[in-house]
Design an enzyme around this catalytic site. Structure first.
Site, PDB file in Angstrom:
ATOM      1  N   GLN A  62     -12.513  -8.670  -7.490  1.00  0.00           N
ATOM      2  CA  GLN A  62     -11.982  -7.385  -7.037  1.00  0.00           C
ATOM      3  C   GLN A  62     -11.659  -7.465  -5.545  1.00  0.00           C
ATOM      4  OE1 GLN A  62     -14.436  -3.895  -8.872  1.00  0.00           O
ATOM      5  NE2 GLN A  62     -15.827  -5.630  -8.654  1.00  0.00           N
ATOM      6  N   THR A 107     -21.147  -6.394  -7.087  1.00  0.00           N
ATOM      7  CA  THR A 107     -20.288  -5.241  -7.335  1.00  0.00           C
ATOM      8  C   THR A 107     -21.125  -4.053  -7.790  1.00  0.00           C
ATOM      9  OG1 THR A 107     -18.342  -4.389  -8.518  1.00  0.00           O
ATOM     10  CG2 THR A 107     -19.769  -5.916  -9.729  1.00  0.00           C
ATOM     11  N   SER A 108     -20.742  -2.864  -7.320  1.00  0.00           N
ATOM     12  CA  SER A 108     -21.463  -1.654  -7.721  1.00  0.00           C
ATOM     13  C   SER A 108     -21.064  -1.240  -9.127  1.00  0.00           C
ATOM     14  CB  SER A 108     -21.168  -0.510  -6.747  1.00  0.00           C
ATOM     15  OG  SER A 108     -19.755  -0.336  -6.636  1.00  0.00           O
ATOM     16  N   CYS A 152       7.498  -5.861   0.382  1.00  0.00           N
ATOM     17  CA  CYS A 152       8.288  -4.662   0.694  1.00  0.00           C
ATOM     18  C   CYS A 152       7.836  -3.507  -0.183  1.00  0.00           C
ATOM     19  CB  CYS A 152       9.774  -4.932   0.452  1.00  0.00           C
ATOM     20  SG  CYS A 152      10.771  -3.456   0.670  1.00  0.00           S
ATOM     21  N   CYS A 165      11.372  -4.720   5.928  1.00  0.00           N
ATOM     22  CA  CYS A 165      11.801  -5.725   4.937  1.00  0.00           C
ATOM     23  C   CYS A 165      13.158  -6.290   5.350  1.00  0.00           C
ATOM     24  CB  CYS A 165      11.914  -5.050   3.571  1.00  0.00           C
ATOM     25  SG  CYS A 165      12.764  -6.032   2.350  1.00  0.00           S
ATOM     26  N   ASP A 198     -10.019 -10.629  -0.174  1.00  0.00           N
ATOM     27  CA  ASP A 198     -10.100 -11.737   0.802  1.00  0.00           C
ATOM     28  C   ASP A 198      -9.796 -13.057   0.089  1.00  0.00           C
ATOM     29  OD1 ASP A 198     -13.638 -11.254   0.530  1.00  0.00           O
ATOM     30  OD2 ASP A 198     -12.580 -12.994  -0.247  1.00  0.00           O
ATOM     31  N   HIS A 240      -7.362  -6.704  -7.543  1.00  0.00           N
ATOM     32  CA  HIS A 240      -6.945  -5.652  -6.616  1.00  0.00           C
ATOM     33  C   HIS A 240      -6.059  -6.175  -5.501  1.00  0.00           C
ATOM     34  CE1 HIS A 240     -10.781  -3.372  -8.005  1.00  0.00           C
ATOM     35  NE2 HIS A 240      -9.812  -3.290  -8.892  1.00  0.00           N
TER      36      HIS A 240
HETATM   37  C1  BV8 Z   1      -6.097   2.741 -11.932  1.00  0.00           C
HETATM   38  C2  BV8 Z   1      -8.119  -2.810  -2.935  1.00  0.00           C
HETATM   39  C3  BV8 Z   1      -4.568   3.836 -13.359  1.00  0.00           C
HETATM   40  C4  BV8 Z   1      -7.828  -1.914  -1.767  1.00  0.00           C
HETATM   41  C5  BV8 Z   1      -9.573  -1.489  -4.400  1.00  0.00           C
HETATM   42  C6  BV8 Z   1     -11.336   5.223 -15.435  1.00  0.00           C
HETATM   43  C7  BV8 Z   1     -10.353   4.359 -15.936  1.00  0.00           C
HETATM   44  C8  BV8 Z   1      -9.314   3.928 -15.118  1.00  0.00           C
HETATM   45  C9  BV8 Z   1      -9.248   4.356 -13.767  1.00  0.00           C
HETATM   46  C10 BV8 Z   1     -10.229   5.229 -13.289  1.00  0.00           C
HETATM   47  C11 BV8 Z   1     -11.255   5.649 -14.109  1.00  0.00           C
HETATM   48  N1  BV8 Z   1     -12.045   6.478 -13.386  1.00  0.00           N
HETATM   49  C12 BV8 Z   1     -11.565   6.577 -12.122  1.00  0.00           C
HETATM   50  C13 BV8 Z   1     -10.451   5.853 -12.036  1.00  0.00           C
HETATM   51  C14 BV8 Z   1      -9.642   5.712 -10.833  1.00  0.00           C
HETATM   52  C15 BV8 Z   1     -10.083   4.584  -9.923  1.00  0.00           C
HETATM   53  C16 BV8 Z   1     -11.569   4.390  -9.899  1.00  0.00           C
HETATM   54  O1  BV8 Z   1     -12.114   3.568 -10.635  1.00  0.00           O
HETATM   55  N2  BV8 Z   1     -12.232   5.098  -8.997  1.00  0.00           N
HETATM   56  C17 BV8 Z   1     -13.661   4.923  -8.816  1.00  0.00           C
HETATM   57  C18 BV8 Z   1     -14.017   5.094  -7.325  1.00  0.00           C
HETATM   58  C19 BV8 Z   1     -14.370   5.947  -9.688  1.00  0.00           C
HETATM   59  N3  BV8 Z   1      -9.423   3.367 -10.319  1.00  0.00           N
HETATM   60  C20 BV8 Z   1      -8.156   3.148  -9.861  1.00  0.00           C
HETATM   61  O2  BV8 Z   1      -7.540   3.930  -9.193  1.00  0.00           O
HETATM   62  C21 BV8 Z   1      -7.531   1.833 -10.244  1.00  0.00           C
HETATM   63  N4  BV8 Z   1      -6.228   2.104 -10.797  1.00  0.00           N
HETATM   64  O3  BV8 Z   1      -7.024   3.057 -12.617  1.00  0.00           O
HETATM   65  O4  BV8 Z   1      -4.788   3.031 -12.215  1.00  0.00           O
HETATM   66  C22 BV8 Z   1      -3.126   3.757 -13.602  1.00  0.00           C
HETATM   67  C23 BV8 Z   1      -2.698   3.173 -14.798  1.00  0.00           C
HETATM   68  C24 BV8 Z   1      -1.334   3.129 -15.055  1.00  0.00           C
HETATM   69  C25 BV8 Z   1      -0.412   3.626 -14.101  1.00  0.00           C
HETATM   70  C26 BV8 Z   1      -0.871   4.174 -12.902  1.00  0.00           C
HETATM   71  C27 BV8 Z   1      -2.215   4.242 -12.643  1.00  0.00           C
HETATM   72  C28 BV8 Z   1      -7.296   0.950  -9.027  1.00  0.00           C
HETATM   73  C29 BV8 Z   1      -8.604   0.582  -8.400  1.00  0.00           C
HETATM   74  C30 BV8 Z   1      -8.348  -0.445  -7.285  1.00  0.00           C
HETATM   75  C31 BV8 Z   1      -8.642   0.186  -5.945  1.00  0.00           C
HETATM   76  N5  BV8 Z   1      -8.550  -0.844  -4.890  1.00  0.00           N
HETATM   77  N6  BV8 Z   1      -9.436  -2.450  -3.485  1.00  0.00           N
HETATM   78  C32 BV8 Z   1      -8.696  -2.240  -0.589  1.00  0.00           C
HETATM   79  O5  BV8 Z   1      -9.446  -3.254  -0.622  1.00  0.00           O
HETATM   80  O6  BV8 Z   1      -8.597  -1.487   0.412  1.00  0.00           O
HETATM   81  S1  BV8 Z   1     -11.123  -1.146  -5.008  1.00  0.00           S
HETATM   82  C33 BV8 Z   1     -12.310  -1.617  -3.892  1.00  0.00           C
HETATM   83  O7  BV8 Z   1     -13.558  -1.232  -4.498  1.00  0.00           O
HETATM   84  C34 BV8 Z   1     -12.465  -3.120  -3.658  1.00  0.00           C
HETATM   85  O8  BV8 Z   1     -11.593  -3.928  -4.434  1.00  0.00           O
HETATM   86  C35 BV8 Z   1     -13.904  -3.360  -4.086  1.00  0.00           C
HETATM   87  O9  BV8 Z   1     -14.139  -4.628  -4.503  1.00  0.00           O
HETATM   88  C36 BV8 Z   1     -13.936  -2.393  -5.196  1.00  0.00           C
HETATM   89  C37 BV8 Z   1     -15.163  -2.122  -5.922  1.00  0.00           C
HETATM   90  O10 BV8 Z   1     -16.207  -2.000  -5.045  1.00  0.00           O
HETATM   91  P1  BV8 Z   1     -17.287  -3.209  -5.058  1.00  0.00           P
HETATM   92  O11 BV8 Z   1     -16.567  -4.497  -4.955  1.00  0.00           O
HETATM   93  O12 BV8 Z   1     -18.185  -3.015  -6.199  1.00  0.00           O
HETATM   94  O13 BV8 Z   1     -17.985  -2.974  -3.692  1.00  0.00           O
HETATM   95  P2  BV8 Z   1     -19.077  -1.855  -3.379  1.00  0.00           P
HETATM   96  O14 BV8 Z   1     -19.165  -1.713  -1.899  1.00  0.00           O
HETATM   97  O15 BV8 Z   1     -18.838  -0.666  -4.248  1.00  0.00           O
HETATM   98  O16 BV8 Z   1     -20.447  -2.500  -3.879  1.00  0.00           O
HETATM   99  C38 BV8 Z   1     -20.958  -3.632  -3.211  1.00  0.00           C
HETATM  100  C39 BV8 Z   1     -22.059  -4.156  -4.091  1.00  0.00           C
HETATM  101  O17 BV8 Z   1     -22.507  -5.376  -3.527  1.00  0.00           O
HETATM  102  C40 BV8 Z   1     -23.274  -3.229  -4.180  1.00  0.00           C
HETATM  103  O18 BV8 Z   1     -23.726  -3.184  -5.510  1.00  0.00           O
HETATM  104  C41 BV8 Z   1     -24.307  -3.937  -3.290  1.00  0.00           C
HETATM  105  O19 BV8 Z   1     -25.618  -3.743  -3.762  1.00  0.00           O
HETATM  106  C42 BV8 Z   1     -23.916  -5.364  -3.438  1.00  0.00           C
HETATM  107  N7  BV8 Z   1     -24.261  -6.233  -2.317  1.00  0.00           N
HETATM  108  C43 BV8 Z   1     -24.380  -5.912  -1.013  1.00  0.00           C
HETATM  109  N8  BV8 Z   1     -24.680  -7.022  -0.303  1.00  0.00           N
HETATM  110  C44 BV8 Z   1     -24.728  -8.053  -1.196  1.00  0.00           C
HETATM  111  C45 BV8 Z   1     -24.460  -7.551  -2.477  1.00  0.00           C
HETATM  112  N9  BV8 Z   1     -24.423  -8.321  -3.580  1.00  0.00           N
HETATM  113  C46 BV8 Z   1     -24.668  -9.639  -3.406  1.00  0.00           C
HETATM  114  N10 BV8 Z   1     -24.938 -10.198  -2.206  1.00  0.00           N
HETATM  115  C47 BV8 Z   1     -24.974  -9.439  -1.089  1.00  0.00           C
HETATM  116  N11 BV8 Z   1     -25.235 -10.001   0.114  1.00  0.00           N
HETATM  117 ZN    ZN Z   2      12.844  -4.488   0.596  1.00  0.00          ZN
END
Ligand code: BV8
Ligand code: ZN
Length: 256
Positions: free
Chosen positions: A104, A199-200, A130, A158, A107, A122
């Protein structure tokens, strides 16, 4: 975390028996490389940059310079970072079995550690395109090292249609790239083990992939110092950070 990280024997056996492993990673995978995660309260990127303000098409439409500047700043943080011991352990794991990474993360730390990344669900910080015609942008002004200190940076134009160049990431509300999603689904459908790291498990549809693996009767090992939304679904948990838990798992598998 002390040296004797608890690695369940059954998890070691599952890795030893596996021929094709899918590794599913989130922001926690890169935390020990110094890259903020999204939801950890103290260091979480969310705390400083409200996702509602930035990681959405609405933010881009409202203030492209703020959004472009934020992603350029993040790209430079990644460029200045190094893969951690967890990234290297995953690359090493692939020396005697097939390992495909589905991440996800936006990087390139898995690639720089030598892993085969099957899918960037992602997108990537290093694939600007563009916002209108989708042409990939390779201009030197998109080089993260050119990012300036302040957050706002005007996006390049672009060369084909002069529209603003956007970050190559998937924003909330945007569909995942078809090719990336299909490759991730195939990896989960074909592999005989999944390792979930950092991942959370709350962002969908990505978070559905471990559930699919469990549904196929494939063992799922979670490496995360904290419980996640996936913890009740997985088969084994290693309560450790990626850079400690993954090397410890690999040592146990190798019988060290
Ligand atoms: C979409 C790029 C539909 C940008 C990111 C149900 C079904 C479908 C969609 C949804 C749904 N419910 C809600 C939705 C909408 C939404 C969604 O899921 N929202 C959530 C918040 C509820 N989903 C979307 O919008 C997706 N698109 O569904 O489109 C559609 C279909 C057709 C046509 C049109 C539309 C798109 C989602 C993508 C968003 N973009 N990233 C950017 O980077 O700026 S998501 C972003 O969050 C990152 O990619 C990140 O990776 C991701 C998830 O978070 P995590 O990776 O889990 O990171 P987090 O901080 O949450 O957790 C860190 C974890 O690590 C913790 O557990 C922690 O304990 C642990 N940790 C900490 N330190 C360590 C560690 N683990 C190991 N070692 C350590 N040292
Ligand atoms: Zn263009």
């Amino acid at each position: 975390m002390t040296a004797e990280t608890t690695i369940p024997d059954a998890a070691v056996a599952a890795v030893r028996d596996a021929e094709w492993v899918t590794v599913f990673t989130g922001a926690g995978m890169s935390a020990e490389s110094g890259i903020s995660t999204f939801r950890d309260a103290d260091t979480g990127l969310w705390e400083r940059f409200d996702p509602a303000d930035l990681a959405t098409p609405q933010a881009w439409a409202r203030d492209p310079a703020l959004v472009w500047g934020w992603y350029q700043w993040r790209a430079r943080l990644v460029r200045d970072a190094e893969p951690n011991a967890g990234h290297h352990a995953l690359a090493d794991l692939a020396s005697d079995r097939t390992v495909g990474v589905v991440t996800q993360n936006v990087d390139d730390l898995h690639e720089r550690a030598g892993s085969h990344v099957v899918s960037h669900l992602h997108g990537s910080l290093f694939a600007p395109r563009c916002s209108n015609c989708g042409t990939p942008y390779h201009g030197v002004d998109a080089d993260p090292d050119r990012a300036v200190e302040e957050l706002r940076v005007e996006p390049p134009a672009c060369p084909v249609c002069l529209s603003p160049v956007r970050p190559g990431v998937v924003w909330f509300g945007e569909a995942l790239p078809e090719r990336e999603w299909t490759r991730a689904e195939s990896a989960v459908a074909g592999s005989d083990l999944m390792i979930v790291v950092g991942t959370s498990g709350i962002v969908y549809p990505a978070a559905a992939l471990p559930e699919r693996a469990v549904g196929r009767g494939v063992p799922v090992i979670e490496v995360n110092p904290e419980p996640s939304a996936l913890s009740s679904t997985v088969t084994h948990r290693i309560a450790a950070p990626a850079a400690v838990g993954l090397p410890a798992l690999l040592r146990a598998v190798r019988g060290a």
